[in-house]
Scaffold this motif. Structure first.
Motif: not given
Length: 441
Positions: A65, A68, A72, A74-75, A81, A83, A105, A110, A124, A127
Protein backbone atom coordinates in the motif's frame (compact mmCIF):
# COMPACT_ATOMS: atom_id res chain seq x y z
CA UNK A 1 -19.85 -65.79 46.98
CA UNK A 2 -18.88 -62.32 45.89
CA UNK A 3 -15.21 -62.99 46.44
CA UNK A 4 -15.40 -66.16 44.33
CA UNK A 5 -16.90 -64.20 41.42
CA UNK A 6 -14.12 -61.63 41.69
CA UNK A 7 -11.52 -64.43 41.75
CA UNK A 8 -12.96 -66.06 38.63
CA UNK A 9 -13.05 -62.67 36.85
CA UNK A 10 -9.38 -62.10 37.67
CA UNK A 11 -8.39 -65.53 36.39
CA UNK A 12 -10.30 -64.98 33.13
CA UNK A 13 -8.62 -61.58 32.64
CA UNK A 14 -5.20 -63.12 33.19
CA UNK A 15 -5.98 -65.90 30.70
CA UNK A 16 -7.16 -63.37 28.11
CA UNK A 17 -3.99 -61.32 28.54
CA UNK A 18 -1.84 -64.45 28.20
CA UNK A 19 -3.62 -65.38 24.97
CA UNK A 20 -3.18 -61.85 23.55
CA UNK A 21 0.51 -61.72 24.37
CA UNK A 22 1.15 -65.29 23.21
CA UNK A 23 2.07 -66.42 26.65
CA UNK A 24 4.86 -63.80 26.89
CA UNK A 25 5.25 -61.90 30.15
CA UNK A 26 3.39 -58.58 30.31
CA UNK A 27 5.54 -55.50 29.43
CA UNK A 28 6.78 -53.45 32.32
CA UNK A 29 5.31 -49.96 32.57
CA UNK A 30 7.95 -47.25 33.02
CA UNK A 31 8.77 -43.63 32.06
CA UNK A 32 10.82 -43.30 28.85
CA UNK A 33 14.01 -41.24 28.88
CA UNK A 34 14.49 -38.71 26.01
CA UNK A 35 17.59 -38.86 23.86
CA UNK A 36 17.87 -35.06 24.21
CA UNK A 37 16.14 -32.64 26.54
CA UNK A 38 17.01 -28.94 26.55
CA UNK A 39 15.17 -25.93 27.92
CA UNK A 40 15.61 -22.18 27.63
CA UNK A 41 13.73 -19.18 28.93
CA UNK A 42 11.44 -17.15 26.71
CA UNK A 43 12.08 -13.43 26.55
CA UNK A 44 10.29 -11.32 29.09
CA UNK A 45 7.08 -9.95 27.57
CA UNK A 46 7.16 -6.36 26.38
CA UNK A 47 4.81 -4.39 28.60
CA UNK A 48 3.05 -1.52 26.86
CA UNK A 49 -0.55 -0.27 26.67
CA UNK A 50 -2.70 -2.09 24.12
CA UNK A 51 -3.55 0.46 21.43
CA UNK A 52 -7.06 0.41 19.98
CA UNK A 53 -7.02 1.00 16.19
CA UNK A 54 -8.61 4.12 14.70
CA UNK A 55 -9.88 1.84 11.96
CA UNK A 56 -9.17 -1.48 10.26
CA UNK A 57 -9.73 -2.30 6.60
CA UNK A 58 -9.69 -5.65 4.80
CA UNK A 59 -7.33 -5.69 1.79
CA UNK A 60 -5.92 -8.37 -0.48
CA UNK A 61 -3.28 -10.39 1.39
CA UNK A 62 0.23 -9.39 0.29
CA UNK A 63 -0.80 -5.93 -0.89
CA UNK A 64 1.84 -3.18 -0.94
CA UNK A 65 0.00 0.00 0.00
CA UNK A 66 0.92 3.70 -0.10
CA UNK A 67 -0.15 6.92 1.55
CA UNK A 68 -0.77 10.07 -0.48
CA UNK A 69 -0.28 13.76 0.20
CA UNK A 70 -4.06 14.17 0.12
CA UNK A 71 -4.88 12.31 3.32
CA UNK A 72 -5.65 8.91 1.84
CA UNK A 73 -4.27 5.38 1.74
CA UNK A 74 -4.10 3.36 -1.46
CA UNK A 75 -4.38 -0.45 -1.42
CA UNK A 76 -6.18 -3.33 -3.14
CA UNK A 77 -9.38 -5.27 -2.60
CA UNK A 78 -10.63 -7.92 -5.03
CA UNK A 79 -7.65 -7.01 -7.27
CA UNK A 80 -9.00 -3.47 -7.56
CA UNK A 81 -7.24 -0.30 -6.45
CA UNK A 82 -9.01 1.34 -3.52
CA UNK A 83 -8.48 4.67 -1.78
CA UNK A 84 -9.35 5.01 1.91
CA UNK A 85 -9.68 8.12 4.03
CA UNK A 86 -6.61 8.22 6.28
CA UNK A 87 -8.54 9.52 9.29
CA UNK A 88 -11.60 7.25 9.12
CA UNK A 89 -10.85 4.35 6.75
CA UNK A 90 -13.91 5.21 4.67
CA UNK A 91 -13.66 4.22 1.01
CA UNK A 92 -13.15 7.15 -1.39
CA UNK A 93 -12.99 5.35 -4.74
CA UNK A 94 -12.37 2.03 -6.48
CA UNK A 95 -10.51 1.63 -9.75
CA UNK A 96 -9.74 -1.11 -12.28
CA UNK A 97 -9.72 -4.90 -12.14
CA UNK A 98 -7.14 -7.69 -12.15
CA UNK A 99 -4.41 -5.39 -10.89
CA UNK A 100 -1.12 -6.46 -9.31
CA UNK A 101 -1.16 -5.59 -5.59
CA UNK A 102 1.48 -2.83 -5.55
CA UNK A 103 1.08 0.91 -6.01
CA UNK A 104 3.27 4.01 -5.89
CA UNK A 105 2.05 7.58 -5.39
CA UNK A 106 3.62 10.95 -6.21
CA UNK A 107 2.47 14.39 -7.28
CA UNK A 108 -1.24 13.69 -6.77
CA UNK A 109 -1.16 10.61 -8.99
CA UNK A 110 -0.91 6.85 -8.38
CA UNK A 111 0.86 4.36 -10.63
CA UNK A 112 0.57 0.59 -10.84
CA UNK A 113 0.61 -2.43 -13.13
CA UNK A 114 -2.12 -4.84 -14.24
CA UNK A 115 -1.82 -8.61 -14.29
CA UNK A 116 -1.68 -8.44 -18.10
CA UNK A 117 1.34 -6.09 -17.91
CA UNK A 118 -0.27 -2.73 -18.65
CA UNK A 119 0.87 0.30 -16.62
CA UNK A 120 -1.78 2.74 -15.39
CA UNK A 121 -2.02 6.14 -13.75
CA UNK A 122 -4.97 7.53 -11.79
CA UNK A 123 -5.70 10.75 -9.95
CA UNK A 124 -5.41 10.02 -6.21
CA UNK A 125 -8.24 12.43 -5.32
CA UNK A 126 -10.92 11.26 -7.74
CA UNK A 127 -9.75 7.84 -8.95
CA UNK A 128 -10.09 9.02 -12.55
CA UNK A 129 -7.81 7.21 -14.96
CA UNK A 130 -5.22 9.48 -16.53
CA UNK A 131 -3.73 6.92 -18.91
CA UNK A 132 -2.82 3.28 -19.35
CA UNK A 133 -0.35 1.54 -21.63
CA UNK A 134 -0.69 -1.56 -23.76
CA UNK A 135 -0.34 -4.91 -22.02
CA UNK A 136 3.28 -5.95 -22.43
CA UNK A 137 5.16 -6.09 -19.11
CA UNK A 138 3.70 -9.12 -17.34
CA UNK A 139 6.88 -9.73 -15.30
CA UNK A 140 6.96 -6.20 -13.84
CA UNK A 141 5.68 -5.75 -10.29
CA UNK A 142 5.65 -2.04 -9.43
CA UNK A 143 6.84 1.20 -11.01
CA UNK A 144 9.82 3.12 -9.63
CA UNK A 145 9.38 6.83 -8.92
CA UNK A 146 11.82 9.56 -7.97
CA UNK A 147 9.15 12.25 -7.69
CA UNK A 148 9.82 13.68 -11.13
CA UNK A 149 8.26 13.55 -14.59
CA UNK A 150 9.24 9.96 -15.40
CA UNK A 151 7.82 6.61 -14.33
CA UNK A 152 10.35 3.78 -14.54
CA UNK A 153 9.50 0.10 -14.97
CA UNK A 154 11.90 -2.85 -15.07
CA UNK A 155 10.84 -5.70 -17.33
CA UNK A 156 13.04 -8.69 -18.07
CA UNK A 157 16.50 -7.21 -18.75
CA UNK A 158 15.28 -3.72 -19.67
CA UNK A 159 14.48 -0.40 -18.03
CA UNK A 160 11.52 1.40 -19.59
CA UNK A 161 10.85 5.10 -19.04
CA UNK A 162 7.28 6.41 -19.36
CA UNK A 163 6.12 10.02 -19.38
CA UNK A 164 4.35 10.53 -16.05
CA UNK A 165 1.71 12.82 -17.60
CA UNK A 166 0.82 10.83 -20.72
CA UNK A 167 2.14 7.29 -20.25
CA UNK A 168 3.99 7.55 -23.57
CA UNK A 169 7.18 5.52 -23.69
CA UNK A 170 10.20 7.80 -23.76
CA UNK A 171 12.84 5.11 -24.13
CA UNK A 172 13.86 1.53 -23.39
CA UNK A 173 17.36 0.52 -22.35
CA UNK A 174 18.26 -3.19 -22.25
CA UNK A 175 21.24 -4.95 -20.70
CA UNK A 176 21.85 -7.84 -23.07
CA UNK A 177 24.02 -9.79 -20.63
CA UNK A 178 21.36 -9.81 -17.88
CA UNK A 179 18.99 -12.71 -17.33
CA UNK A 180 16.91 -10.82 -14.78
CA UNK A 181 15.71 -7.28 -14.21
CA UNK A 182 18.08 -4.80 -12.64
CA UNK A 183 17.45 -2.52 -9.66
CA UNK A 184 17.00 1.17 -10.34
CA UNK A 185 18.91 2.67 -7.43
CA UNK A 186 19.02 6.43 -8.03
CA UNK A 187 18.48 9.30 -10.41
CA UNK A 188 21.06 12.07 -10.15
CA UNK A 189 22.11 14.96 -12.38
CA UNK A 190 20.20 13.60 -15.37
CA UNK A 191 21.61 10.09 -15.03
CA UNK A 192 19.69 6.96 -13.99
CA UNK A 193 21.76 4.31 -12.22
CA UNK A 194 20.81 0.64 -12.49
CA UNK A 195 22.48 -2.27 -10.67
CA UNK A 196 22.59 -5.78 -12.15
CA UNK A 197 23.86 -9.17 -11.04
CA UNK A 198 25.29 -10.87 -14.12
CA UNK A 199 26.23 -14.52 -14.52
CA UNK A 200 29.29 -15.91 -16.23
CA UNK A 201 31.93 -18.28 -14.95
CA UNK A 202 31.30 -16.33 -11.74
CA UNK A 203 28.40 -14.03 -10.83
CA UNK A 204 29.32 -10.37 -10.48
CA UNK A 205 27.72 -6.97 -9.99
CA UNK A 206 27.51 -4.29 -12.66
CA UNK A 207 26.40 -0.65 -12.65
CA UNK A 208 24.81 0.85 -15.77
CA UNK A 209 24.43 4.61 -16.20
CA UNK A 210 21.57 5.70 -18.47
CA UNK A 211 20.91 9.17 -19.85
CA UNK A 212 17.54 10.21 -18.40
CA UNK A 213 16.55 12.19 -21.49
CA UNK A 214 17.46 9.77 -24.26
CA UNK A 215 17.77 6.32 -22.67
CA UNK A 216 21.28 5.93 -24.03
CA UNK A 217 23.49 3.69 -21.89
CA UNK A 218 26.32 6.09 -21.15
CA UNK A 219 28.65 3.53 -19.58
CA UNK A 220 28.87 0.23 -17.71
CA UNK A 221 31.09 -0.60 -14.75
CA UNK A 222 31.41 -4.35 -14.29
CA UNK A 223 32.53 -5.77 -10.95
CA UNK A 224 31.21 -2.67 -9.21
CA UNK A 225 28.48 -2.38 -6.61
CA UNK A 226 25.60 0.09 -6.24
CA UNK A 227 27.13 3.60 -5.89
CA UNK A 228 27.29 4.96 -2.35
CA UNK A 229 26.91 8.49 -3.71
CA UNK A 230 27.20 10.96 -6.58
CA UNK A 231 28.89 14.28 -5.78
CA UNK A 232 29.99 17.09 -8.10
CA UNK A 233 29.63 14.97 -11.22
CA UNK A 234 31.58 12.05 -9.78
CA UNK A 235 30.27 8.57 -8.94
CA UNK A 236 31.68 6.66 -5.97
CA UNK A 237 31.23 2.90 -6.25
CA UNK A 238 32.92 0.01 -4.47
CA UNK A 239 34.96 -2.33 -6.66
CA UNK A 240 34.19 -6.01 -6.11
CA UNK A 241 37.07 -8.24 -5.16
CA UNK A 242 37.71 -11.24 -7.40
CA UNK A 243 39.32 -14.65 -6.78
CA UNK A 244 42.14 -13.63 -9.14
CA UNK A 245 43.03 -10.47 -7.24
CA UNK A 246 46.58 -10.45 -5.89
CA UNK A 247 46.70 -10.10 -2.11
CA UNK A 248 49.93 -8.52 -0.86
CA UNK A 249 49.01 -8.14 2.80
CA UNK A 250 47.09 -11.03 4.35
CA UNK A 251 46.74 -9.26 7.70
CA UNK A 252 44.42 -6.58 6.33
CA UNK A 253 41.16 -6.17 4.45
CA UNK A 254 40.91 -3.62 1.66
CA UNK A 255 38.00 -1.69 0.18
CA UNK A 256 38.52 0.24 -3.06
CA UNK A 257 36.13 2.99 -4.07
CA UNK A 258 36.36 3.77 -7.77
CA UNK A 259 35.79 7.42 -8.69
CA UNK A 260 34.04 7.62 -12.07
CA UNK A 261 32.93 10.51 -14.25
CA UNK A 262 29.11 10.42 -14.08
CA UNK A 263 28.66 11.19 -17.79
CA UNK A 264 31.42 9.08 -19.31
CA UNK A 265 32.22 6.39 -16.73
CA UNK A 266 35.92 7.19 -17.11
CA UNK A 267 37.93 6.34 -13.99
CA UNK A 268 39.37 9.57 -12.59
CA UNK A 269 40.71 8.14 -9.35
CA UNK A 270 40.26 5.67 -6.55
CA UNK A 271 40.12 5.68 -2.78
CA UNK A 272 41.52 2.74 -0.82
CA UNK A 273 40.51 1.99 2.77
CA UNK A 274 42.17 -0.74 4.81
CA UNK A 275 41.59 -2.26 8.24
CA UNK A 276 43.06 -5.16 10.21
CA UNK A 277 41.48 -8.59 10.01
CA UNK A 278 39.80 -10.08 13.06
CA UNK A 279 41.42 -12.89 14.97
CA UNK A 280 40.85 -16.36 13.42
CA UNK A 281 37.58 -17.82 14.65
CA UNK A 282 36.19 -14.44 15.65
CA UNK A 283 32.39 -14.14 15.32
CA UNK A 284 32.86 -10.88 13.39
CA UNK A 285 35.24 -12.39 10.84
CA UNK A 286 33.99 -11.59 7.34
CA UNK A 287 31.30 -9.17 8.51
CA UNK A 288 32.79 -5.90 7.31
CA UNK A 289 32.97 -3.51 4.38
CA UNK A 290 29.54 -1.86 4.40
CA UNK A 291 29.62 1.93 3.89
CA UNK A 292 27.34 4.92 4.41
CA UNK A 293 28.02 8.36 2.97
CA UNK A 294 26.29 11.23 4.77
CA UNK A 295 27.41 14.60 3.42
CA UNK A 296 31.15 14.62 4.03
CA UNK A 297 31.02 11.84 6.63
CA UNK A 298 31.90 8.37 5.42
CA UNK A 299 31.11 5.52 7.83
CA UNK A 300 32.79 2.15 7.36
CA UNK A 301 32.13 -1.12 9.20
CA UNK A 302 35.30 -3.11 9.88
CA UNK A 303 35.58 -6.45 11.65
CA UNK A 304 36.38 -4.85 15.00
CA UNK A 305 35.28 -1.22 14.82
CA UNK A 306 33.27 1.51 13.10
CA UNK A 307 35.41 4.11 11.31
CA UNK A 308 34.44 7.63 10.22
CA UNK A 309 36.41 9.44 7.54
CA UNK A 310 36.31 13.02 6.25
CA UNK A 311 35.12 12.37 2.71
CA UNK A 312 36.00 15.90 1.58
CA UNK A 313 39.68 15.31 2.35
CA UNK A 314 40.98 11.94 1.20
CA UNK A 315 44.58 10.93 1.76
CA UNK A 316 46.11 7.57 0.81
CA UNK A 317 46.65 5.51 3.95
CA UNK A 318 44.76 8.20 5.84
CA UNK A 319 43.49 7.53 9.33
CA UNK A 320 39.82 7.74 10.34
CA UNK A 321 38.84 10.96 12.10
CA UNK A 322 36.83 8.95 14.60
CA UNK A 323 36.58 5.34 15.67
CA UNK A 324 34.03 3.44 17.78
CA UNK A 325 33.89 -0.07 19.13
CA UNK A 326 31.65 -2.22 16.94
CA UNK A 327 28.20 -2.45 18.63
CA UNK A 328 27.70 -6.05 17.48
CA UNK A 329 29.72 -8.59 15.53
CA UNK A 330 27.55 -9.51 12.52
CA UNK A 331 26.17 -6.20 11.29
CA UNK A 332 25.84 -4.09 8.16
CA UNK A 333 24.96 -0.41 7.81
CA UNK A 334 21.36 0.33 6.87
CA UNK A 335 19.28 3.45 6.21
CA UNK A 336 20.64 6.90 6.98
CA UNK A 337 21.95 9.01 9.84
CA UNK A 338 18.99 9.96 12.02
CA UNK A 339 18.64 11.57 15.44
CA UNK A 340 22.39 11.51 16.04
CA UNK A 341 22.63 7.79 15.39
CA UNK A 342 23.65 5.39 12.66
CA UNK A 343 21.81 2.10 12.21
CA UNK A 344 22.69 -1.48 11.43
CA UNK A 345 20.95 -4.70 10.46
CA UNK A 346 22.03 -7.64 12.61
CA UNK A 347 22.55 -10.68 10.37
CA UNK A 348 22.05 -13.08 13.28
CA UNK A 349 18.66 -11.73 14.42
CA UNK A 350 17.41 -9.53 11.52
CA UNK A 351 16.91 -6.78 14.11
CA UNK A 352 17.82 -3.14 13.56
CA UNK A 353 20.13 -1.65 16.16
CA UNK A 354 21.54 1.85 16.52
CA UNK A 355 24.74 3.49 17.70
CA UNK A 356 24.97 6.97 19.18
CA UNK A 357 27.52 9.05 17.30
CA UNK A 358 28.31 11.07 20.41
CA UNK A 359 29.64 8.26 22.58
CA UNK A 360 29.34 5.06 20.52
CA UNK A 361 26.68 3.60 22.84
CA UNK A 362 24.69 0.71 21.38
CA UNK A 363 20.94 1.31 21.17
CA UNK A 364 18.31 -1.36 20.72
CA UNK A 365 14.60 -1.79 21.34
CA UNK A 366 13.82 -4.95 23.27
CA UNK A 367 11.34 -7.33 21.63
CA UNK A 368 9.82 -10.61 22.80
CA UNK A 369 9.55 -12.53 19.52
CA UNK A 370 11.15 -12.74 16.07
CA UNK A 371 11.38 -9.34 14.37
CA UNK A 372 10.23 -9.20 10.75
CA UNK A 373 9.66 -5.47 10.09
CA UNK A 374 11.28 -2.32 11.49
CA UNK A 375 10.58 1.29 10.53
CA UNK A 376 11.75 4.56 12.09
CA UNK A 377 9.93 7.88 11.77
CA UNK A 378 10.83 10.91 13.87
CA UNK A 379 11.16 9.75 17.48
CA UNK A 380 9.23 6.52 16.87
CA UNK A 381 10.54 3.01 16.22
CA UNK A 382 7.89 0.60 14.93
CA UNK A 383 8.48 -3.15 15.00
CA UNK A 384 6.30 -6.00 13.71
CA UNK A 385 6.86 -9.46 15.18
CA UNK A 386 6.12 -12.89 13.72
CA UNK A 387 3.71 -13.68 16.58
CA UNK A 388 1.22 -11.10 15.29
CA UNK A 389 2.24 -8.43 17.80
CA UNK A 390 3.34 -4.94 16.75
CA UNK A 391 5.17 -2.59 19.11
CA UNK A 392 5.87 1.15 19.02
CA UNK A 393 8.91 2.49 20.93
CA UNK A 394 10.40 5.82 21.89
CA UNK A 395 13.59 6.11 19.85
CA UNK A 396 15.45 8.21 22.45
CA UNK A 397 14.52 6.34 25.63
CA UNK A 398 13.94 2.91 23.95
CA UNK A 399 10.83 2.49 26.15
CA UNK A 400 7.84 0.67 24.61
CA UNK A 401 4.93 3.08 24.01
CA UNK A 402 2.12 0.88 22.68
CA UNK A 403 1.23 -2.58 21.41
CA UNK A 404 -1.17 -3.60 18.63
CA UNK A 405 -2.50 -7.10 17.99
CA UNK A 406 -2.35 -7.63 14.22
CA UNK A 407 -2.75 -11.39 13.74
CA UNK A 408 -0.10 -11.35 11.01
CA UNK A 409 3.29 -13.05 10.75
CA UNK A 410 4.55 -10.76 7.97
CA UNK A 411 4.27 -7.04 7.31
CA UNK A 412 4.84 -4.47 4.64
CA UNK A 413 6.68 -1.24 5.44
CA UNK A 414 4.85 0.75 8.09
CA UNK A 415 3.29 3.92 6.65
CA UNK A 416 2.96 7.26 8.43
CA UNK A 417 1.29 10.53 7.52
CA UNK A 418 0.93 13.27 10.11
CA UNK A 419 -0.60 11.85 13.27
CA UNK A 420 -1.60 8.49 11.78
CA UNK A 421 0.39 5.29 11.48
CA UNK A 422 -0.79 2.55 9.10
CA UNK A 423 0.34 -1.03 9.76
CA UNK A 424 0.39 -3.34 6.74
CA UNK A 425 -0.55 -6.77 8.13
CA UNK A 426 0.21 -8.71 4.95
CA UNK A 427 -0.73 -12.26 5.98
CA UNK A 428 -3.91 -11.14 7.68
CA UNK A 429 -4.94 -8.98 4.71
CA UNK A 430 -5.50 -5.90 6.87
CA UNK A 431 -4.57 -2.26 7.13
CA UNK A 432 -4.59 -1.11 10.75
CA UNK A 433 -4.49 2.61 11.49
CA UNK A 434 -3.40 3.82 14.92
CA UNK A 435 -2.69 7.31 16.29
CA UNK A 436 0.93 8.33 16.72
CA UNK A 437 1.63 9.19 20.38
CA UNK A 438 2.87 12.75 20.85
CA UNK A 439 6.16 11.52 22.33
CA UNK A 440 6.96 9.56 19.15
CA UNK A 441 6.44 12.32 16.60
Amino acid sequence: MKSNKQLRAGVLSALAAAILWGGAPLPAIHADSPAISYSSWAAEPVKAPLQKPQWTAAVDPGSSSAVTDLGSVLSFSGKKLIALNLATGAKIFTYGSKLKPAVKAAGGNAFGIGEDGHVYAVNTKTGKELWHTAASMTDADAPVLFGGDVVYVTSKNAVIALDAKTGKQRWKAAEEQAEYAGSITMEKDGVVFVSYVLSGALSYSQVNAIDKSTGQILWKADHHETPIGVKDGLVYTAAESTPFEEVTDTSQHKMTLSVLNAKTGKTVGERVYTWPKAEPGSSSSGYSGSMLLDGNDLYLVTENAIFKYDFSHYEPDGKPVKKWMKPDSRITLIGSVHAGRIYFMNYATNEVIGMKLGDGQKVNWRTDNQVVQTDIYGNGVYIGQSDGIFHGYNLQTTAPAFTVQTGSRNYGPTLRSGNTLVIQAKDAGKLIAVPVPKALK
